[in-house]
Design a protein around this motif. Structure first.
Motif: not given
Length: 85
Positions: A7-16
Motif C-alpha cells: 500500500e505504501l509503494l502504491v501510494e508513493r507511486g501515485a505521487s512519484w
C-alpha cells in the motif's frame, strides 16, 4: 505487514511514479555524480541502508523501518525476485 508495504509503494507511486523506473533514473544521475556505473538495484539497497541508519538513530519511529522494507521490496522487483507489487 507485507500488505502495508505494498500500500505504501502504491501510494508513493501515485505521487512519484513507478518505483523501478524512478530507480533507473536515480542510478543514471548517481553514475554521473560518482563517475562510475551504479545500477538501479544498488540504488534501492543504498536507500534501504540509509533508512536502517535512521531507524537505529530513532528506533521509536516506525517510519524508517517501513521505508526500509519498501526499498527492499523495490530491490526485489528490480532483481526479479518479485513480479509485481
Amino acid at each position: 505487514m507485507a500488505d502495508e508495504i505494498t500500500e505504501l509503494l502504491v501510494e508513493r507511486g501515485a505521487s512519484w511514479g513507478d518505483a523501478v523506473k524512478t530507480h533507473v533514473r536515480i542510478a543514471q544521475v548517481w553514475s554521473g555524480i560518482f563517475g562510475f556505473y551504479v545500477n538501479s538495484g544498488q540504488v534501492a539497497l543504498a536507500m534501504e541502508g540509509l533508512k536502517l541508519v535512521r531507524a537505529s538513530v530513532n528506533p521509536d519511529d516506525p517510519d524508517s523501518f517501513k521505508d526500509g522494507q519498501a526499498y527492499n521490496r523495490i530491490a526485489e522487483l528490480i532483481y526479479g525476485h518479485r513480479e509485481a507489487l
